[in-house]
Scaffold this motif. Sequence first.
Motif, PDB file in Angstrom:
ATOM      1  N   GLN A 164      -9.947  10.395  -7.653  1.00  0.00           N
ATOM      2  CA  GLN A 164     -10.756  11.445  -8.283  1.00  0.00           C
ATOM      3  C   GLN A 164     -10.998  12.632  -7.352  1.00  0.00           C
ATOM      4  O   GLN A 164     -11.556  13.651  -7.767  1.00  0.00           O
ATOM      5  CB  GLN A 164     -12.118  10.877  -8.708  1.00  0.00           C
ATOM      6  CG  GLN A 164     -12.022   9.833  -9.812  1.00  0.00           C
ATOM      7  CD  GLN A 164     -13.350   9.108 -10.027  1.00  0.00           C
ATOM      8  OE1 GLN A 164     -14.385   9.519  -9.523  1.00  0.00           O
ATOM      9  NE2 GLN A 164     -13.310   8.024 -10.778  1.00  0.00           N
ATOM     10  N   GLN A 165     -10.634  12.482  -6.086  1.00  0.00           N
ATOM     11  CA  GLN A 165     -10.909  13.549  -5.113  1.00  0.00           C
ATOM     12  C   GLN A 165      -9.974  14.744  -5.331  1.00  0.00           C
ATOM     13  O   GLN A 165      -8.787  14.551  -5.613  1.00  0.00           O
ATOM     14  CB  GLN A 165     -10.675  13.027  -3.687  1.00  0.00           C
ATOM     15  CG  GLN A 165     -11.767  12.138  -3.157  1.00  0.00           C
ATOM     16  CD  GLN A 165     -13.044  12.890  -2.877  1.00  0.00           C
ATOM     17  OE1 GLN A 165     -14.099  12.549  -3.404  1.00  0.00           O
ATOM     18  NE2 GLN A 165     -12.974  13.924  -2.051  1.00  0.00           N
ATOM     19  N   PRO A 166     -10.470  15.966  -5.161  1.00  0.00           N
ATOM     20  CA  PRO A 166      -9.570  17.123  -5.204  1.00  0.00           C
ATOM     21  C   PRO A 166      -8.506  17.004  -4.109  1.00  0.00           C
ATOM     22  O   PRO A 166      -8.814  16.611  -2.982  1.00  0.00           O
ATOM     23  CB  PRO A 166     -10.508  18.300  -4.905  1.00  0.00           C
ATOM     24  CG  PRO A 166     -11.884  17.808  -5.203  1.00  0.00           C
ATOM     25  CD  PRO A 166     -11.880  16.344  -4.925  1.00  0.00           C
ATOM     26  N   GLY A 167      -7.283  17.310  -4.469  1.00  0.00           N
ATOM     27  CA  GLY A 167      -6.210  17.319  -3.474  1.00  0.00           C
ATOM     28  C   GLY A 167      -5.521  15.988  -3.268  1.00  0.00           C
ATOM     29  O   GLY A 167      -4.601  15.889  -2.454  1.00  0.00           O
ATOM     30  N   TYR A 168      -5.954  14.941  -3.990  1.00  0.00           N
ATOM     31  CA  TYR A 168      -5.300  13.626  -3.888  1.00  0.00           C
ATOM     32  C   TYR A 168      -3.931  13.683  -4.557  1.00  0.00           C
ATOM     33  O   TYR A 168      -3.800  14.169  -5.680  1.00  0.00           O
ATOM     34  CB  TYR A 168      -6.183  12.584  -4.580  1.00  0.00           C
ATOM     35  CG  TYR A 168      -5.537  11.229  -4.776  1.00  0.00           C
ATOM     36  CD1 TYR A 168      -5.573  10.267  -3.770  1.00  0.00           C
ATOM     37  CD2 TYR A 168      -4.906  10.904  -5.979  1.00  0.00           C
ATOM     38  CE1 TYR A 168      -4.989   9.016  -3.957  1.00  0.00           C
ATOM     39  CE2 TYR A 168      -4.331   9.659  -6.172  1.00  0.00           C
ATOM     40  CZ  TYR A 168      -4.376   8.724  -5.160  1.00  0.00           C
ATOM     41  OH  TYR A 168      -3.804   7.493  -5.345  1.00  0.00           O
ATOM     42  N   LEU A 169      -2.902  13.174  -3.885  1.00  0.00           N
ATOM     43  CA  LEU A 169      -1.543  13.221  -4.427  1.00  0.00           C
ATOM     44  C   LEU A 169      -0.976  11.849  -4.785  1.00  0.00           C
ATOM     45  O   LEU A 169       0.037  11.762  -5.477  1.00  0.00           O
ATOM     46  CB  LEU A 169      -0.594  13.879  -3.410  1.00  0.00           C
ATOM     47  CG  LEU A 169      -0.871  15.339  -3.057  1.00  0.00           C
ATOM     48  CD1 LEU A 169       0.082  15.782  -1.958  1.00  0.00           C
ATOM     49  CD2 LEU A 169      -0.753  16.222  -4.283  1.00  0.00           C
ATOM     50  N   GLY A 170      -1.590  10.780  -4.274  1.00  0.00           N
ATOM     51  CA  GLY A 170      -1.071   9.437  -4.561  1.00  0.00           C
ATOM     52  C   GLY A 170      -1.279   8.529  -3.364  1.00  0.00           C
ATOM     53  O   GLY A 170      -1.770   8.961  -2.314  1.00  0.00           O
ATOM     54  N   HIS A 171      -0.953   7.247  -3.530  1.00  0.00           N
ATOM     55  CA  HIS A 171      -1.049   6.338  -2.401  1.00  0.00           C
ATOM     56  C   HIS A 171      -0.102   5.159  -2.586  1.00  0.00           C
ATOM     57  O   HIS A 171       0.400   4.908  -3.685  1.00  0.00           O
ATOM     58  CB  HIS A 171      -2.488   5.841  -2.194  1.00  0.00           C
ATOM     59  CG  HIS A 171      -2.865   4.699  -3.081  1.00  0.00           C
ATOM     60  ND1 HIS A 171      -3.148   4.859  -4.421  1.00  0.00           N
ATOM     61  CD2 HIS A 171      -2.966   3.367  -2.840  1.00  0.00           C
ATOM     62  CE1 HIS A 171      -3.441   3.684  -4.952  1.00  0.00           C
ATOM     63  NE2 HIS A 171      -3.324   2.765  -4.024  1.00  0.00           N
ATOM     64  N   GLU A 172       0.136   4.466  -1.474  1.00  0.00           N
ATOM     65  CA  GLU A 172       0.964   3.253  -1.455  1.00  0.00           C
ATOM     66  C   GLU A 172       0.244   2.243  -0.574  1.00  0.00           C
ATOM     67  O   GLU A 172      -0.366   2.621   0.428  1.00  0.00           O
ATOM     68  CB  GLU A 172       2.346   3.562  -0.855  1.00  0.00           C
ATOM     69  CG  GLU A 172       3.156   4.548  -1.688  1.00  0.00           C
ATOM     70  CD  GLU A 172       4.172   5.340  -0.883  1.00  0.00           C
ATOM     71  OE1 GLU A 172       4.148   5.268   0.357  1.00  0.00           O
ATOM     72  OE2 GLU A 172       4.977   6.043  -1.511  1.00  0.00           O
ATOM     73  N   SER A 173       0.323   0.963  -0.927  1.00  0.00           N
ATOM     74  CA  SER A 173      -0.445  -0.027  -0.185  1.00  0.00           C
ATOM     75  C   SER A 173       0.241  -1.380  -0.221  1.00  0.00           C
ATOM     76  O   SER A 173       0.785  -1.777  -1.252  1.00  0.00           O
ATOM     77  CB  SER A 173      -1.849  -0.133  -0.807  1.00  0.00           C
ATOM     78  OG  SER A 173      -2.702  -0.879   0.009  1.00  0.00           O
ATOM     79  N   ALA A 174       0.246  -2.075   0.903  1.00  0.00           N
ATOM     80  CA  ALA A 174       0.774  -3.440   0.988  1.00  0.00           C
ATOM     81  C   ALA A 174       0.068  -4.158   2.128  1.00  0.00           C
ATOM     82  O   ALA A 174      -0.289  -3.525   3.138  1.00  0.00           O
ATOM     83  CB  ALA A 174       2.282  -3.427   1.231  1.00  0.00           C
ATOM     84  N   ARG A 175      -0.161  -5.453   1.956  1.00  0.00           N
ATOM     85  CA  ARG A 175      -0.735  -6.261   3.038  1.00  0.00           C
ATOM     86  C   ARG A 175       0.110  -7.512   3.205  1.00  0.00           C
ATOM     87  O   ARG A 175       0.387  -8.227   2.246  1.00  0.00           O
ATOM     88  CB  ARG A 175      -2.188  -6.647   2.756  1.00  0.00           C
ATOM     89  CG  ARG A 175      -2.816  -7.497   3.878  1.00  0.00           C
ATOM     90  CD  ARG A 175      -4.309  -7.678   3.698  1.00  0.00           C
ATOM     91  NE  ARG A 175      -5.015  -6.409   3.726  1.00  0.00           N
ATOM     92  CZ  ARG A 175      -5.384  -5.791   4.863  1.00  0.00           C
ATOM     93  NH1 ARG A 175      -5.149  -6.349   6.027  1.00  0.00           N
ATOM     94  NH2 ARG A 175      -5.989  -4.630   4.815  1.00  0.00           N
ATOM     95  N   GLU A 176       0.524  -7.744   4.427  1.00  0.00           N
ATOM     96  CA  GLU A 176       1.317  -8.943   4.763  1.00  0.00           C
ATOM     97  C   GLU A 176       1.015  -9.199   6.235  1.00  0.00           C
ATOM     98  O   GLU A 176       1.732  -8.757   7.113  1.00  0.00           O
ATOM     99  CB  GLU A 176       2.803  -8.653   4.531  1.00  0.00           C
ATOM    100  CG  GLU A 176       3.691  -9.866   4.657  1.00  0.00           C
ATOM    101  CD  GLU A 176       5.178  -9.504   4.517  1.00  0.00           C
ATOM    102  OE1 GLU A 176       5.968 -10.416   4.378  1.00  0.00           O
ATOM    103  OE2 GLU A 176       5.540  -8.306   4.563  1.00  0.00           O
ATOM    104  N   GLY A 177      -0.067  -9.896   6.498  1.00  0.00           N
ATOM    105  CA  GLY A 177      -0.577  -9.969   7.871  1.00  0.00           C
ATOM    106  C   GLY A 177      -1.320  -8.675   8.141  1.00  0.00           C
ATOM    107  O   GLY A 177      -2.528  -8.567   7.937  1.00  0.00           O
ATOM    108  N   VAL A 178      -0.616  -7.649   8.531  1.00  0.00           N
ATOM    109  CA  VAL A 178      -1.206  -6.324   8.672  1.00  0.00           C
ATOM    110  C   VAL A 178      -1.279  -5.646   7.294  1.00  0.00           C
ATOM    111  O   VAL A 178      -0.440  -5.910   6.425  1.00  0.00           O
ATOM    112  CB  VAL A 178      -0.359  -5.487   9.668  1.00  0.00           C
ATOM    113  CG1 VAL A 178       0.978  -5.097   9.072  1.00  0.00           C
ATOM    114  CG2 VAL A 178      -1.115  -4.280  10.169  1.00  0.00           C
ATOM    115  N   GLY A 179      -2.286  -4.831   7.089  1.00  0.00           N
ATOM    116  CA  GLY A 179      -2.388  -4.047   5.863  1.00  0.00           C
ATOM    117  C   GLY A 179      -2.038  -2.594   6.159  1.00  0.00           C
ATOM    118  O   GLY A 179      -2.469  -2.046   7.181  1.00  0.00           O
ATOM    119  N   ILE A 180      -1.240  -2.005   5.297  1.00  0.00           N
ATOM    120  CA  ILE A 180      -0.877  -0.594   5.450  1.00  0.00           C
ATOM    121  C   ILE A 180      -1.183   0.110   4.136  1.00  0.00           C
ATOM    122  O   ILE A 180      -0.649  -0.267   3.089  1.00  0.00           O
ATOM    123  CB  ILE A 180       0.618  -0.421   5.778  1.00  0.00           C
ATOM    124  CG1 ILE A 180       1.019  -1.258   6.992  1.00  0.00           C
ATOM    125  CG2 ILE A 180       0.945   1.057   6.019  1.00  0.00           C
ATOM    126  CD1 ILE A 180       2.524  -1.241   7.285  1.00  0.00           C
TER     127      ILE A 180
END
Lengths: 106, 106
Positions: free
Chosen positions: A40-56
Amino acid sequence: MSIAATPCPPYYAVIFTSLRNEEEPGYGAMADRMVELAAQQPGYLGHESAREGVGITVSYWENLDAILGWKVQTEHLFAQQAGRDRWYSAYQVRVCLVERAYGFFI
Amino acid sequence: MSIAATPCPPYYAVIFTSLRNEEEPGYGAMADRMVELAAQQPGYLGHESAREGVGITVSYWENLDAILGWKVQTEHLFAQQAGRDRWYSAYQVRVCLVERAYGFFI
């Protein structure tokens, strides 16, 4: 979760890499809520997320002002504090200017 | 896999986000080999990787020359071709200048 459909560079990316503490109640609901709020933030374009031990989690933004707006969003500030206090044993935030992008989709 | 111990910015990040095809033989061995080779490249600073539906691998580099050196590494070129032909249904590569970084480790 899929590959974010971002515009042509330049734009910004925030790479958030984290190690979680053992199961802390409320983590999933908080994470879902933060995704909902970020979108909902102005200027947000998208995101990607995965967790496998470390989360990115990589979120994409039009410019630095948009990132700052998200960083100081009130509810997000509480989540950042809880993240340091409870949910994460370590994390790193990297703010990056995306200069080039290429790839393919079938 | 943990959080990469990168130096103070500026440095570069390559965000590689991918969707895999159904199990293709040889993928794991190729991925391991690419990590081994990347770590031998001049200017390599570290990497982070997780797959959960989408795969995200972020590698960190001293500068653009180091990234170019890795892009044209011979064995890596074959892997890129096989990636487009077989292993991935989609991917996106984003080359980014890391301007700021912060976080915490306990």
